[in-house]
Scaffold this motif. Structure first.
Motif, short mmCIF file in Angstrom:
data_model
loop_
_atom_site.label_atom_id
_atom_site.label_comp_id
_atom_site.label_asym_id
_atom_site.label_seq_id
_atom_site.Cartn_x
_atom_site.Cartn_y
_atom_site.Cartn_z
N ASP A 246 0.80 -1.14 -0.12
CA ASP A 246 -0.18 -0.03 -0.09
C ASP A 246 0.82 1.46 0.06
OD1 ASP A 246 -2.01 1.38 0.41
OD2 ASP A 246 -1.59 1.81 3.05
N ALA A 247 0.58 2.11 -1.41
CA ALA A 247 1.59 2.96 -1.10
C ALA A 247 0.56 4.30 -1.15
CB ALA A 247 1.89 3.03 -2.21
N VAL A 248 -0.44 3.84 -0.74
CA VAL A 248 -1.95 5.38 -0.42
C VAL A 248 -2.24 6.05 1.14
CG1 VAL A 248 -3.89 5.98 -1.40
CG2 VAL A 248 -2.78 4.41 -2.44
N ALA B 39 -6.75 -3.10 16.03
CA ALA B 39 -5.92 -3.88 16.17
C ALA B 39 -6.52 -4.98 16.10
CB ALA B 39 -5.32 -3.44 17.94
N TYR B 40 -7.59 -4.83 17.18
CA TYR B 40 -8.74 -6.00 16.95
C TYR B 40 -8.86 -6.76 14.78
CZ TYR B 40 -13.64 -8.40 16.47
OH TYR B 40 -14.29 -10.05 16.71
N ASP B 41 -9.04 -5.71 13.61
CA ASP B 41 -8.92 -5.81 12.65
C ASP B 41 -7.62 -7.62 11.99
OD1 ASP B 41 -11.65 -4.64 12.05
OD2 ASP B 41 -9.99 -2.92 11.68
N ALA C 32 3.17 -1.19 4.48
CA ALA C 32 2.46 -0.18 3.80
C ALA C 32 3.95 0.89 4.33
CB ALA C 32 1.90 0.62 5.81
N TYR C 33 4.17 2.01 2.52
CA TYR C 33 5.01 2.65 2.47
C TYR C 33 4.51 4.21 1.87
CZ TYR C 33 4.06 0.92 -2.06
OH TYR C 33 4.53 0.81 -3.55
N LEU D 88 -6.15 2.66 4.25
CA LEU D 88 -5.26 1.89 5.03
C LEU D 88 -6.38 0.92 5.07
CD1 LEU D 88 -2.48 1.28 5.35
CD2 LEU D 88 -2.79 2.60 7.62
N GLY D 89 -7.33 0.80 6.02
CA GLY D 89 -8.18 0.28 6.75
C GLY D 89 -9.11 -0.88 5.25
#
Length: 303
Positions: free
Chosen positions: A196-198, A228-230, A218-219, A203-204
């Protein structure tokens, strides 16, 4: 020489005439032939509290070296990340950040391939891909993303999905080797790993696109929040990746990745794409291409 500058956050970019800088200890003075425009620099122009030097990838010919330089000399062709003023006819490049440009490659090839390719390859390595897995790359038409799609294929992905902000980018991403192209509204069926670059609000959904037991790398400099639950549901993992740490702390790995990128380029297995080239005086238009997310591949300035 000419140099692009601005005076305040979100202020206009303009050209100014300044003296050619002198190479200091460990530095190369490079006559810039191509300059890569990056999203982090574009964001800093609009968000930083005060004006910053406009840096980025540069490629060109070494015209002078500072004290202590041992790997390069005048006449060598190099590329690397410039942390100072890079939008200029001449720029200073730290020797540690420089790498040679092969004789059959252009300066535009170099700025489209090396730094963006290092980020793409590093993020991919952080995902620990296995042959036969499926991959999703966000910002798949960007300077980094379009290389990440190809590298996922090189690493054995049997299903590569490109996620884009606009469906009109689909043909471009499919031509890179993507099996599917989706928009951010619907990231499709889950995959083994996501690059993920966005960030931000995506992010979710990017994490939700990770299959049980899968990985999200994630970058992005865009931030974002996940619960955290996810992570617990489905035993998913998230890894943050930053290129600067690799360059500082693991130079041998940094160099190995650079060699791999040039090898893949030479074999025709990695094809950097250039959205467009702009003159220095048109730097604002180059930034606009990035800000509007209209670019297909790398945006390049030609001093």
């Amino acid at each position: 020489m000419r140099r692009v500058r601005y005076e305040q956050a979100n202020g206009p970019l303009f050209l100014e005439e300044v003296p050619v800088p002198a190479a200091g200890p460990g530095e190369l003075l490079v006559r810039a032939e191509a300059v890569g425009v990056t999203l982090p620099v574009v964001r800093k122009v609009t968000e930083a509290l005060e004006a910053i030097p406009l840096g980025g990838e540069i490629a060109g010919e070494v015209v002078a070296t500072g004290p202590g330089v041992t790997r390069f000399q005048a006449g060598d062709r190099v590329t690397g990340l410039c942390f100072g003023h890079g939008y200029a006819d001449f720029a200073l490049l730290k020797e540690a950040m420089a790498s040679p440009v092969p004789g059959d490659a252009s300066a535009v090839d170099a700025v489209a391939l090396v730094r963006s390719g290092l980020v793409a390859l590093g993020a991919l390595e952080a995902a620990h891909p296995e042959p036969g897995e499926s991959a999703l790359v966000t910002a798949a038409a960007s300077g980094v993303g379009h290389l990440a799609i190809q590298l996922a294929r090189v690493r054995g992905a049997t299903r590569a999905v490109g996620a884009v902000s606009d469906a009109r980018k689909a043909d471009f991403v499919r031509a890179l080797g993507a099996d599917e192209v989706v928009t951010y509204d619907d990231l499709g069926t889950p995959v083994d790993y996501v690059l993920d670059a966005v960030g931000g609000n995506l992010l979710g959904p990017a994490l939700a696109a990770v299959a049980p037991g899968g990985r999200l790398v994630a970058y992005s400099s865009g931030g974002g929040t996940i619960q955290a639950y996810d992570l617990l549901v489905g035993a998913r993992t998230v890894t943050g990746f930053q290129m600067a740490g690799i360059a500082r702390e693991r130079p041998e790995l940094y160099e190995r990745w650079r060699r791999e990128l040039w090898e893949l380029f030479g074999e025709g297995r990695l094809r950097p794409a250039v959205h467009g080239t702009f003159a220095l005086e048109d730097a604002a238009r180059a930034h606009e291409a990035i800000e509007s997310r209209s670019n297909l591949g790398k945006v390049v300035l030609l001093p």
